[in-house]
Write a protein that holds these residues in place. Sequence first.
Motif, PDB file in Angstrom:
ATOM      1  N   PHE A 155       0.648  -1.057   0.086  1.00 48.35           N
ATOM      2  CA  PHE A 155       0.064  -0.053   0.017  1.00 48.35           C
ATOM      3  C   PHE A 155       0.955   1.135  -0.050  1.00 48.35           C
ATOM      4  CE2 PHE A 155      -1.537   3.333   2.655  1.00 48.35           C
ATOM      5  CZ  PHE A 155      -2.772   3.864   1.906  1.00 48.35           C
ATOM      6  N   THR A 156       0.355   2.304  -0.769  1.00 49.90           N
ATOM      7  CA  THR A 156       1.108   3.494  -0.705  1.00 49.90           C
ATOM      8  C   THR A 156      -0.239   4.577  -0.798  1.00 49.90           C
ATOM      9  OG1 THR A 156       2.866   4.940  -1.585  1.00 49.90           O
ATOM     10  CG2 THR A 156       1.526   3.801  -3.139  1.00 49.90           C
ATOM     11  N   PRO A 157       0.064   5.633   0.162  1.00 45.61           N
ATOM     12  CA  PRO A 157      -1.127   6.835  -0.031  1.00 45.61           C
ATOM     13  C   PRO A 157      -1.220   7.251  -1.445  1.00 45.61           C
ATOM     14  CG  PRO A 157       0.442   7.036   1.937  1.00 45.61           C
ATOM     15  CD  PRO A 157       1.044   6.236   0.964  1.00 45.61           C
ATOM     16  N   LEU A 164       0.283  17.479  -9.619  1.00 40.43           N
ATOM     17  CA  LEU A 164       1.642  17.885  -9.194  1.00 40.43           C
ATOM     18  C   LEU A 164       2.636  18.192 -10.471  1.00 40.43           C
ATOM     19  CD1 LEU A 164       2.376  15.035  -6.179  1.00 40.43           C
ATOM     20  CD2 LEU A 164       1.801  17.485  -6.014  1.00 40.43           C
ATOM     21  N   GLY A 165       1.798  18.191 -11.628  1.00 39.59           N
ATOM     22  CA  GLY A 165       2.640  18.169 -12.970  1.00 39.59           C
ATOM     23  C   GLY A 165       3.720  17.031 -13.235  1.00 39.59           C
ATOM     24  N   LEU A 166       3.253  15.980 -12.712  1.00 41.43           N
ATOM     25  CA  LEU A 166       4.208  14.732 -12.815  1.00 41.43           C
ATOM     26  C   LEU A 166       3.696  13.578 -13.856  1.00 41.43           C
ATOM     27  CD1 LEU A 166       5.224  14.384  -9.184  1.00 41.43           C
ATOM     28  CD2 LEU A 166       6.963  15.450 -11.094  1.00 41.43           C
ATOM     29  N   ALA A 167       4.475  12.987 -14.359  1.00 37.71           N
ATOM     30  CA  ALA A 167       3.889  11.706 -15.341  1.00 37.71           C
ATOM     31  C   ALA A 167       3.370  10.715 -14.558  1.00 37.71           C
ATOM     32  CB  ALA A 167       4.883  11.502 -16.338  1.00 37.71           C
ATOM     33  N   LYS A 168       4.032  10.526 -13.439  1.00 41.39           N
ATOM     34  CA  LYS A 168       3.598   9.203 -12.489  1.00 41.39           C
ATOM     35  C   LYS A 168       3.903   9.869 -10.937  1.00 41.39           C
ATOM     36  CE  LYS A 168       4.525   5.330 -15.212  1.00 41.39           C
ATOM     37  NZ  LYS A 168       5.042   4.052 -15.319  1.00 41.39           N
ATOM     38  N   PRO A 169       2.953   9.353  -9.999  1.00 41.20           N
ATOM     39  CA  PRO A 169       3.315   9.562  -8.585  1.00 41.20           C
ATOM     40  C   PRO A 169       4.630   9.120  -8.173  1.00 41.20           C
ATOM     41  CG  PRO A 169       1.712   7.678  -8.934  1.00 41.20           C
ATOM     42  CD  PRO A 169       2.040   8.280 -10.194  1.00 41.20           C
ATOM     43  N   ALA A 170       5.069   9.750  -7.166  1.00 43.77           N
ATOM     44  CA  ALA A 170       6.426   9.397  -6.488  1.00 43.77           C
ATOM     45  C   ALA A 170       6.498   7.889  -6.109  1.00 43.77           C
ATOM     46  CB  ALA A 170       6.807  10.149  -5.218  1.00 43.77           C
ATOM     47  N   ARG A 171       5.224   7.349  -5.561  1.00 43.92           N
ATOM     48  CA  ARG A 171       5.333   5.989  -5.226  1.00 43.92           C
ATOM     49  C   ARG A 171       4.073   5.422  -5.696  1.00 43.92           C
ATOM     50  NH1 ARG A 171       5.379   4.697   0.140  1.00 43.92           N
ATOM     51  NH2 ARG A 171       6.892   3.100   0.015  1.00 43.92           N
ATOM     52  N   CYS A 181       4.106  -5.074  -6.941  1.00 53.21           N
ATOM     53  CA  CYS A 181       5.480  -4.613  -6.824  1.00 53.21           C
ATOM     54  C   CYS A 181       5.388  -2.974  -6.188  1.00 53.21           C
ATOM     55  CB  CYS A 181       6.440  -4.439  -7.800  1.00 53.21           C
ATOM     56  SG  CYS A 181       7.146  -5.974  -8.382  1.00 53.21           S
ATOM     57  N   LEU A 182       5.912  -2.608  -5.049  1.00 49.36           N
ATOM     58  CA  LEU A 182       5.971  -1.151  -4.555  1.00 49.36           C
ATOM     59  C   LEU A 182       7.047  -0.602  -5.196  1.00 49.36           C
ATOM     60  CD1 LEU A 182       4.604   1.071  -2.779  1.00 49.36           C
ATOM     61  CD2 LEU A 182       6.123   0.032  -0.904  1.00 49.36           C
ATOM     62  N   VAL A 183       6.911   0.427  -6.053  1.00 46.30           N
ATOM     63  CA  VAL A 183       8.073   1.316  -6.711  1.00 46.30           C
ATOM     64  C   VAL A 183       7.917   2.961  -6.253  1.00 46.30           C
ATOM     65  CG1 VAL A 183       7.769  -0.569  -8.709  1.00 46.30           C
ATOM     66  CG2 VAL A 183       6.639   1.671  -8.871  1.00 46.30           C
ATOM     67  N   HIS A 184       9.327   3.195  -6.519  1.00 46.46           N
ATOM     68  CA  HIS A 184       9.590   4.747  -6.513  1.00 46.46           C
ATOM     69  C   HIS A 184       9.708   5.196  -7.775  1.00 46.46           C
ATOM     70  CE1 HIS A 184      11.958   8.222  -6.104  1.00 46.46           C
ATOM     71  NE2 HIS A 184      11.109   8.541  -4.802  1.00 46.46           N
TER      72      HIS A 184
END
Length: 241
Positions: A155-157, A164-171, A181-184
């Motif tokens: 799980f990740t929040p 946020l102006g990002l292509a993908k979330p940080a996690r 898989c939990l990825v950063h």
Amino acid sequence: MTNDFAIPDSPNEAPSPQPPDGARPSARPRGPWSRPWSAGLAGLLCGAAVVGACWLVSSDGKGPVGGTGSRRPPGEAAVPESLGPYQRFSKAARSTHATNADQIARRIADVDEKSTQLLSKAYGGAPAAVATYANAGLSEIFVLTVVRAVSPRPFTPYQNAAQLGLAKPAREVVTVGEVACLVHNQPTTAGKRPGPEAVTVESCQRTGEGLTVQIRSVTGDIHSSPERIAALVDKAWSGLS
């Protein structure tokens, strides 16, 4: 020719004193034990015991593991000596012929054994196990964990990447077949396509039917490939099912 690799005696060991301003430290030869992966190895030594990531290892690192899950019949499974191109760390380390390879192998085995106890305790005494693996050149290392119990999915929040102006979330959690898989993700501006090197896998896990298999503490190029790590999780799972 052999080489030595120095690692801290404990997670709290103070770093070496730095040279005075303007002074340049003397150069030291770089052997197979002094390359960047050593930082990952130090993390394994310090971190595996903290998180309790585990494969049950006997005192000589070769014993079988056994146990039952809440919905699994009694059984016994031997700790695999290899997973694909990766060998148990002790064998991979000794193949380097470094003069202190035996010492390093023993210390990793000790971390694995103590981590096993912590994981089992965290799951109310369920059979658990830990083993560290590496490739032949020690450029890729990971910890494989097993516990005879079901675990929650990673799980990740929630993050709104677009806001946020990002292509993908940080996690985020990436699913590969039965493996989660939990990825950063390194920051990539919205509208651009992140490269494969922008992904760092924190862990990959498969759980169900009284068994959880996970790979974590990954170092080297493999840490950017959820697909490769998920395949190793599936391979370990098949050997224990």
